[in-house]
Design a protein around this motif. Structure first.
Motif, mmCIF file in Angstrom:
data_model
loop_
_atom_site.group_PDB
_atom_site.id
_atom_site.type_symbol
_atom_site.label_atom_id
_atom_site.label_comp_id
_atom_site.label_asym_id
_atom_site.label_seq_id
_atom_site.Cartn_x
_atom_site.Cartn_y
_atom_site.Cartn_z
ATOM 1 N N PRO A 85 1.772 -3.919 -9.860
ATOM 2 C CA PRO A 85 2.478 -5.010 -10.540
ATOM 3 C C PRO A 85 3.708 -4.566 -11.330
ATOM 4 C CG PRO A 85 0.109 -5.251 -10.820
ATOM 5 C CD PRO A 85 0.339 -3.897 -10.226
ATOM 6 N N SER A 123 6.624 -9.474 -8.908
ATOM 7 C CA SER A 123 5.462 -9.001 -9.641
ATOM 8 C C SER A 123 4.401 -10.094 -9.665
ATOM 9 C CB SER A 123 5.837 -8.622 -11.079
ATOM 10 O OG SER A 123 4.731 -8.073 -11.768
ATOM 11 N N GLU A 125 -0.027 -10.777 -11.043
ATOM 12 C CA GLU A 125 -1.259 -10.260 -11.606
ATOM 13 C C GLU A 125 -2.357 -10.406 -10.558
ATOM 14 O OE1 GLU A 125 -2.102 -8.546 -14.302
ATOM 15 O OE2 GLU A 125 0.069 -8.448 -14.677
ATOM 16 N N ASP A 127 -6.107 -10.340 -8.725
ATOM 17 C CA ASP A 127 -7.492 -10.642 -9.112
ATOM 18 C C ASP A 127 -8.311 -9.365 -9.243
ATOM 19 O OD1 ASP A 127 -7.371 -13.640 -8.857
ATOM 20 O OD2 ASP A 127 -6.826 -13.075 -6.812
ATOM 21 N N ARG A 129 -7.996 -4.979 -9.243
ATOM 22 C CA ARG A 129 -7.227 -3.732 -9.255
ATOM 23 C C ARG A 129 -8.084 -2.646 -8.604
ATOM 24 N NH1 ARG A 129 -2.781 -3.819 -13.318
ATOM 25 N NH2 ARG A 129 -2.665 -5.987 -14.017
#
Length: 253
Positions: A85, A123, A125, A127, A129
């Motif tokens: 991100p 970019s 966010e 759900d 990582r």
């Protein structure tokens, strides 16, 4: 498990189908969103909600550009490396993003493709990582491998039961010869990633811009030997050109 190949705008798109549903091994480009939706609905005969997971291996336009829009249409989970991100953040990041979009159009032109709308928000966010050696949620037969070098956040995806490996842009082809991609932002990490993949002995290797390869078709030692010793990216290339215009050598500064 079925691994379905879809011809994308400038890249190969790989769609996994198994008991858990559908998973995209990469987020493709914005120009590919309708292609993927058509394939799911009309070729496979499933609703878009069958798409459960979209992995973004790195943030370049042909790997991340369609991810958010496909997520909005399907409700799929979006997953990437924690560093992804932030790749295009800041003034320098936004400039790099614009250059990468322009490079995508350049590649499309070389392939005889028309210029299409591929701009996307640089970019998001996620759900989920993803960390190195993690099993993918919902698709536990697939393991995440952290293989940086092209960027600082590249991922490869290994199907453990069959040994099939998707490496995204770790390997490309120029004039029918396998070689390193552009850019290579972290040369030492890139070489280590190639070494790591070579020691996996995958049964088949899938790339975003090369037809599927058998492991024996890849000369990893040659790829490592030919890989750049210094960063090969927009900023380094621009610096070299400026130094040359001033009659200087880069190592003088």
């Amino acid at each position: 498990m079925q691994l379905r190949a879809i011809a994308g705008y400038i890249e190969n798109i790989y769609l996994v189908e198994d008991q858990a549903g559908l998973m995209l091994l990469d987020g493709c480009s914005r120009a590919d969103v309708e292609t993927v939706c058509h394939y799911i609905r009309d070729e496979i005969g499933l609703p878009l909600t069958a798409l459960k997971l979209i992995v973004v291996t790195h943030m370049h336009p042909d790997h991340a550009g369609g991810a958010r829009l496909l997520q909005q249409r399907s409700g799929a989970l979006l997953a990437c490396h924690p560093k992804a991100p932030g790749w295009y953040r800041g003034i320098a990041g936004r400039a790099a993003h614009a250059i990468d979009v322009a490079l995508t159009w350049w590649v499309a032109g070389k392939l005889g493709k028309p210029k299409r709308h591929i701009w996307y928000k640089p970019s998001f966010e996620p759900d989920i990582r993803l960390s190195d050696e993690q099993r993918l949620p919902l698709f536990a037969d697939w393991q995440v491998l952290y293989t940086p070098g092209h960027t600082d956040h590249d991922l490869s995806l290994l199907h453990l039961p069959t040994g099939q490996l998707y490496v995204a842009d770790l390997i490309v082809s120029v004039k029918k010869q396998l070689t390193s991609p552009y850019p290579v932002c972290h040369p030492n990490q890139y070489k280590r990633s190639l070494w790591r993949v070579s020691h996996l002995n995958p049964s088949r290797v899938y790339c975003a811009h090369v037809k599927p390869l058998l492991d024996k078709d890849i000369d990893y030692d040659a790829l490592i030997a030919q890989a750049p010793a210094l960063p090969k990216n927009h900023w380094h290339s621009s610096k070299i050109r400026i130094y040359r215009a001033l009659g200087l050598r880069p190592n003088q500064h």
